[in-house]
Design a protein around this motif. Sequence first.
Motif, PDB file in Angstrom:
ATOM      1  N   ARG A 245      37.428 -22.462 -26.777  1.00 50.93           N
ATOM      2  CA  ARG A 245      36.703 -21.786 -25.697  1.00 50.93           C
ATOM      3  C   ARG A 245      35.191 -21.964 -25.899  1.00 50.93           C
ATOM      4  N   PRO A 246      34.440 -21.879 -24.798  1.00 45.61           N
ATOM      5  CA  PRO A 246      33.003 -22.139 -24.896  1.00 45.61           C
ATOM      6  C   PRO A 246      32.210 -20.905 -25.312  1.00 45.61           C
ATOM      7  N   ALA A 247      31.093 -21.164 -25.972  1.00 40.01           N
ATOM      8  CA  ALA A 247      30.193 -20.066 -26.359  1.00 40.01           C
ATOM      9  C   ALA A 247      29.254 -19.739 -25.206  1.00 40.01           C
ATOM     10  N   LEU A 248      28.783 -18.513 -25.194  1.00 45.77           N
ATOM     11  CA  LEU A 248      27.710 -18.131 -24.274  1.00 45.77           C
ATOM     12  C   LEU A 248      26.395 -18.485 -24.970  1.00 45.77           C
ATOM     13  N   VAL A 249      25.653 -19.408 -24.386  1.00 44.29           N
ATOM     14  CA  VAL A 249      24.446 -19.921 -25.049  1.00 44.29           C
ATOM     15  C   VAL A 249      23.229 -19.086 -24.647  1.00 44.29           C
ATOM     16  N   MET A 250      22.514 -18.587 -25.661  1.00 42.70           N
ATOM     17  CA  MET A 250      21.372 -17.704 -25.422  1.00 42.70           C
ATOM     18  C   MET A 250      20.104 -18.458 -25.037  1.00 42.70           C
ATOM     19  N   GLY A 251      19.888 -19.602 -25.675  1.00 42.11           N
ATOM     20  CA  GLY A 251      18.591 -20.278 -25.565  1.00 42.11           C
ATOM     21  C   GLY A 251      18.491 -21.244 -24.397  1.00 42.11           C
ATOM     22  N   LYS A 252      17.403 -22.019 -24.391  1.00 42.36           N
ATOM     23  CA  LYS A 252      17.198 -23.058 -23.387  1.00 42.36           C
ATOM     24  C   LYS A 252      18.314 -24.085 -23.466  1.00 42.36           C
ATOM     25  N   PRO A 253      18.847 -24.662 -22.416  1.00 38.10           N
ATOM     26  CA  PRO A 253      18.370 -24.558 -21.036  1.00 38.10           C
ATOM     27  C   PRO A 253      19.012 -23.418 -20.251  1.00 38.10           C
ATOM     28  N   ASN A 254      19.725 -22.507 -20.941  1.00 40.16           N
ATOM     29  CA  ASN A 254      20.334 -21.393 -20.224  1.00 40.16           C
ATOM     30  C   ASN A 254      19.231 -20.500 -19.634  1.00 40.16           C
ATOM     31  N   THR A 255      19.280 -20.299 -18.345  1.00 39.93           N
ATOM     32  CA  THR A 255      18.201 -19.564 -17.671  1.00 39.93           C
ATOM     33  C   THR A 255      18.186 -18.075 -18.029  1.00 39.93           C
ATOM     34  N   ALA A 256      19.256 -17.619 -18.695  1.00 36.04           N
ATOM     35  CA  ALA A 256      19.317 -16.192 -19.066  1.00 36.04           C
ATOM     36  C   ALA A 256      18.109 -15.793 -19.903  1.00 36.04           C
ATOM     37  N   CYS A 257      17.575 -16.741 -20.666  1.00 34.17           N
ATOM     38  CA  CYS A 257      16.467 -16.384 -21.561  1.00 34.17           C
ATOM     39  C   CYS A 257      15.186 -16.029 -20.805  1.00 34.17           C
ATOM     40  N   CYS A 258      15.111 -16.406 -19.529  1.00 36.01           N
ATOM     41  CA  CYS A 258      13.908 -16.070 -18.730  1.00 36.01           C
ATOM     42  C   CYS A 258      14.204 -15.076 -17.618  1.00 36.01           C
ATOM     43  N   LYS A 259      15.466 -14.680 -17.531  1.00 39.53           N
ATOM     44  CA  LYS A 259      15.911 -13.903 -16.376  1.00 39.53           C
ATOM     45  C   LYS A 259      15.081 -12.626 -16.157  1.00 39.53           C
ATOM     46  N   HIS A 260      14.852 -11.885 -17.264  1.00 38.31           N
ATOM     47  CA  HIS A 260      14.159 -10.603 -17.077  1.00 38.31           C
ATOM     48  C   HIS A 260      12.714 -10.816 -16.634  1.00 38.31           C
ATOM     49  N   LEU A 261      12.103 -11.930 -17.091  1.00 37.14           N
ATOM     50  CA  LEU A 261      10.711 -12.199 -16.683  1.00 37.14           C
ATOM     51  C   LEU A 261      10.624 -12.433 -15.174  1.00 37.14           C
ATOM     52  N   ILE A 262      11.642 -13.121 -14.658  1.00 38.28           N
ATOM     53  CA  ILE A 262      11.645 -13.436 -13.224  1.00 38.28           C
ATOM     54  C   ILE A 262      12.103 -12.215 -12.414  1.00 38.28           C
ATOM     55  N   ASP A 263      13.217 -11.609 -12.870  1.00 39.72           N
ATOM     56  CA  ASP A 263      13.764 -10.460 -12.131  1.00 39.72           C
ATOM     57  C   ASP A 263      12.757  -9.319 -12.048  1.00 39.72           C
ATOM     58  N   ASP A 264      12.037  -9.097 -13.145  1.00 41.53           N
ATOM     59  CA  ASP A 264      11.078  -7.983 -13.179  1.00 41.53           C
ATOM     60  C   ASP A 264       9.712  -8.399 -12.622  1.00 41.53           C
ATOM     61  N   LYS A 265       9.681  -9.614 -12.042  1.00 37.98           N
ATOM     62  CA  LYS A 265       8.451 -10.142 -11.410  1.00 37.98           C
ATOM     63  C   LYS A 265       7.258 -10.179 -12.373  1.00 37.98           C
ATOM     64  N   ILE A 266       7.566 -10.361 -13.686  1.00 38.12           N
ATOM     65  CA  ILE A 266       6.497 -10.517 -14.677  1.00 38.12           C
ATOM     66  C   ILE A 266       5.869 -11.903 -14.531  1.00 38.12           C
ATOM     67  N   ILE A 267       6.723 -12.869 -14.173  1.00 33.51           N
ATOM     68  CA  ILE A 267       6.205 -14.198 -13.842  1.00 33.51           C
ATOM     69  C   ILE A 267       6.743 -14.610 -12.464  1.00 33.51           C
ATOM     70  N   VAL A 268       5.981 -15.456 -11.784  1.00 36.79           N
ATOM     71  CA  VAL A 268       6.405 -15.973 -10.475  1.00 36.79           C
ATOM     72  C   VAL A 268       6.747 -17.456 -10.682  1.00 36.79           C
ATOM     73  N   PRO A 269       7.996 -17.855 -10.484  1.00 39.58           N
ATOM     74  CA  PRO A 269       8.394 -19.228 -10.817  1.00 39.58           C
ATOM     75  C   PRO A 269       7.448 -20.305 -10.295  1.00 39.58           C
TER      76      PRO A 269
END
Lengths: 338, 338
Positions: A245-269
């Motif tokens: 079975r596959p692992a859930l990858v935390m780091g790049k290129p998985n976008t999860a690592c930047c999700k909170h920055l974008i969701d919380d509008k800390i950065i604008v893509p």
Amino acid sequence: MLSVVTNLLRRSVFTSTATLGRKASAMHLEKQTKELLKLPAQEVKDWLSNFDAILTDCDGVLWLYSDVIEGSIEVVNKFIHSGRKVYFITNNSTKTREEFLSKAQQMGFCVDTDKIISTAHLAANYLKRMEFNKTVYIIGSSGIKKELDAVGISSFGVGPDTLNGGLKNLVDNELKRNLNSEVGAVIVGFDEHFSFPKLAKATSYLNNAECLFLATNTDERFPMTSCVIPGTGSIVRSVETAAERPALVMGKPNTACCKHLIDDKIIVPERTLMIGDRCNTDILLGTNCGFQTLLVGTGVHKMEDVQKWQKSGTAEEKKLIPDAYLPRLGDLLQFIDS
Amino acid sequence: MLSVVTNLLRRSVFTSTATLGRKASAMHLEKQTKELLKLPAQEVKDWLSNFDAILTDCDGVLWLYSDVIEGSIEVVNKFIHSGRKVYFITNNSTKTREEFLSKAQQMGFCVDTDKIISTAHLAANYLKRMEFNKTVYIIGSSGIKKELDAVGISSFGVGPDTLNGGLKNLVDNELKRNLNSEVGAVIVGFDEHFSFPKLAKATSYLNNAECLFLATNTDERFPMTSCVIPGTGSIVRSVETAAERPALVMGKPNTACCKHLIDDKIIVPERTLMIGDRCNTDILLGTNCGFQTLLVGTGVHKMEDVQKWQKSGTAEEKKLIPDAYLPRLGDLLQFIDS
């Protein structure tokens, strides 16, 4: 079960782009990479003025192991002092966020803790957010254990674990008995002590479908000229294959690592620049998040790789093409106004 | 380079079927599995009369580790005494052909050396045929070394190799220097001493594009109920990922292991039966070679797996569907005339 394996083994380093639609692919087919040193200075300055947030990879961009890459401190600090938000984002799982901070500050980078995004910290925080209350089996190093300690999650596995007494002893006395029934997650990161007993224990824990399976990153190898140092990715693929079975990858290129920055509008893509030396992690993350991307030639990938993908690459390889290229980050200094 | 990685990671356990055309796929979509115990005896006898050659897997079909599976000796010996050519074909790389022979004969199977097809022997013979005259680095066990010795090829690597003195010492004193310049091939088989230093050495040798890369097999794991024993496949994937290139696989389902039998007309595919317990090695090999196939339920895959692929499997999974099924090989005894 077999279809999981099939899907797993079919997965490429480009997994996270699977959701990109036809429009995006078509766009990338036409994408050209601006070689910044060949452009008029004002054009580069205008391009840089688009960004009020910058994410930069560390190894291969800012430093190589313990050596600063010339000019990177000046560029990063100018960005910071100009009021831009500058994040250090690394797939390296061997250090805690505090240890990265300390390394960066000692080198002279004016960065703060909250601007460091590291995979050991991401993994620990992921479990914390889901109120995980069991124990973690780690294939990895102390960086992961310390980050788990910091959020109150127990763990074990760091350090040597070699075969004593043969395979039969391992199976009869460690795998069939003595597996820790409190283990509820396996985290795989870089581990110079990776061994068959560790592989067997991790996959035996993962045989319980309830057991979570996290990987810090999937980088295949470290950039070296005279030899190969295998990366976390080669350890992860091994565990994934036996675990089926596959692992859930935390780091790049998985976008999860930047999700909170974008969701919380800390950065604008659209006002964010991603800088990296590896296209299948750094540049792909940027593409996936809708950032502009800059490849520097001081690490894994070079302009020749980019040109190859532009000429004859698959649709997936086209997604690795950066918006801009520089031989090294320090070359940007001339274009940043004080 | 990256496209190699992409292709590599996209490869599935079904690699060898990639060349099968649309016609074959369409055919398999309609394939049904005869459950032999549910058929009239005469129908099974008629079906068996089609075969004058039989290839059978060992672990999970004839025996489980050191225990004979009830009835298998009687069935195999009846086939042999009826004048059929019976081959034992195993992906296990830990033993030499002579050691397999000895194990089988001691159990009571009337088999000869030339009827044993084993992966360590296949790998050694592959190198011998190409007049290989360098040294082999082995991740694997003594079975591989002994088979190489037997054909006059030098090798090293078998046994423990753990990290002493940390990663820096490994890199500086073993990988950057002291790699054996005579190494011209890496063979990866099952290795209970698999470790990070072995992974790093193998991939550093493989960084030379001239260095051959063989794997005995890609079985993901051994069948156990209470724990997981990782298979050679999980070690191979790890080396392939860091080496950024695929191994040439000697064993099932790669058809190379049967090529000489077919090419030399020793067996006729349409008059050959392949018996196995694992569909993505044994049954797939049979399908790829144009043999009829029989799955037995004493090992990895069961009739439930087959039914799942029949219902909702991908085109590739459909290729794993056997022609016939029996709970265990011994059930065949009643259908074989003395």
